[in-house]
Design a protein around this motif. Sequence first.
Motif, PDB file in Angstrom:
ATOM      1  N   ALA A  53       0.829  -1.208   0.000  1.00 12.26           N
ATOM      2  CA  ALA A  53       0.000   0.000   0.000  1.00 12.26           C
ATOM      3  C   ALA A  53       0.862   1.256   0.000  1.00 12.26           C
ATOM      4  O   ALA A  53       0.571   2.226  -0.703  1.00 12.26           O
ATOM      5  CB  ALA A  53      -0.930  -0.005   1.205  1.00 12.26           C
ATOM      6  N   ARG A  54       1.956   1.240   0.783  1.00 11.95           N
ATOM      7  CA  ARG A  54       2.848   2.405   0.831  1.00 11.95           C
ATOM      8  C   ARG A  54       3.520   2.626  -0.517  1.00 11.95           C
ATOM      9  O   ARG A  54       3.611   3.760  -1.006  1.00 11.95           O
ATOM     10  CB  ARG A  54       3.916   2.223   1.915  1.00 11.95           C
ATOM     11  CG  ARG A  54       4.909   3.380   1.977  1.00 11.95           C
ATOM     12  CD  ARG A  54       5.955   3.183   3.033  1.00 11.95           C
ATOM     13  NE  ARG A  54       6.595   1.884   3.017  1.00 11.95           N
ATOM     14  CZ  ARG A  54       7.643   1.572   2.255  1.00 11.95           C
ATOM     15  NH1 ARG A  54       8.154   2.452   1.424  1.00 11.95           N
ATOM     16  NH2 ARG A  54       8.179   0.374   2.323  1.00 11.95           N
ATOM     17  N   LEU A  55       3.990   1.555  -1.139  1.00 13.86           N
ATOM     18  CA  LEU A  55       4.647   1.694  -2.442  1.00 13.86           C
ATOM     19  C   LEU A  55       3.668   2.184  -3.504  1.00 13.86           C
ATOM     20  O   LEU A  55       4.029   3.003  -4.360  1.00 13.86           O
ATOM     21  CB  LEU A  55       5.274   0.364  -2.853  1.00 13.86           C
ATOM     22  CG  LEU A  55       6.472  -0.085  -2.001  1.00 13.86           C
ATOM     23  CD1 LEU A  55       6.912  -1.480  -2.415  1.00 13.86           C
ATOM     24  CD2 LEU A  55       7.609   0.909  -2.095  1.00 13.86           C
ATOM     25  N   ALA A  56       2.430   1.724  -3.453  1.00 15.56           N
ATOM     26  CA  ALA A  56       1.426   2.201  -4.402  1.00 15.56           C
ATOM     27  C   ALA A  56       1.136   3.678  -4.173  1.00 15.56           C
ATOM     28  O   ALA A  56       0.994   4.453  -5.128  1.00 15.56           O
ATOM     29  CB  ALA A  56       0.146   1.387  -4.266  1.00 15.56           C
ATOM     30  N   PHE A  57       1.063   4.085  -2.916  1.00 15.82           N
ATOM     31  CA  PHE A  57       0.816   5.488  -2.597  1.00 15.82           C
ATOM     32  C   PHE A  57       1.978   6.361  -3.055  1.00 15.82           C
ATOM     33  O   PHE A  57       1.785   7.420  -3.644  1.00 15.82           O
ATOM     34  CB  PHE A  57       0.608   5.656  -1.088  1.00 15.82           C
ATOM     35  CG  PHE A  57       0.441   7.079  -0.648  1.00 15.82           C
ATOM     36  CD1 PHE A  57      -0.754   7.743  -0.860  1.00 15.82           C
ATOM     37  CD2 PHE A  57       1.483   7.753  -0.039  1.00 15.82           C
ATOM     38  CE1 PHE A  57      -0.912   9.058  -0.456  1.00 15.82           C
ATOM     39  CE2 PHE A  57       1.335   9.067   0.358  1.00 15.82           C
ATOM     40  CZ  PHE A  57       0.132   9.719   0.153  1.00 15.82           C
ATOM     41  N   GLU A  58       3.220   5.896  -2.790  1.00 19.38           N
ATOM     42  CA  GLU A  58       4.392   6.674  -3.197  1.00 19.38           C
ATOM     43  C   GLU A  58       4.509   6.761  -4.717  1.00 19.38           C
ATOM     44  O   GLU A  58       5.008   7.749  -5.245  1.00 19.38           O
ATOM     45  CB  GLU A  58       5.658   6.066  -2.599  1.00 19.38           C
ATOM     46  CG  GLU A  58       5.776   6.278  -1.110  1.00 19.38           C
ATOM     47  CD  GLU A  58       6.976   5.574  -0.506  1.00 19.38           C
ATOM     48  OE1 GLU A  58       7.661   4.805  -1.228  1.00 19.38           O
ATOM     49  OE2 GLU A  58       7.229   5.791   0.693  1.00 19.38           O
TER      50      GLU A  58
END
Length: 100
Positions: A53-58
Amino acid sequence: MSTEIAQIGEQTLSPVAPRKPQAKGDATTDAARAILRAEVEHQHAKTARLRAARLAFEAQQPKEIPGSRARPLKPKTKKRAAAASAPKGTKHAATAALEP
């Protein structure tokens, strides 16, 4: 999580006829290890989900140019404020701030 642990606990804590006095302790140890293993697996799955989720957000965020970020300003103290407002050529900023 508690339902997963309860299900594992029910599976591993099923009544087993102990053969030795140590068998009861072994059964408890096995049950504890199964519960801990389930908790670790749950934590790894959660970490992987949050990382994705963090990588998708970044990936959706605009890219910053390296070095373009301004330095944070230091908070002004009374001395710094007086020195900043003092006229050039004065010896002491504190006395210059007191003069009209």
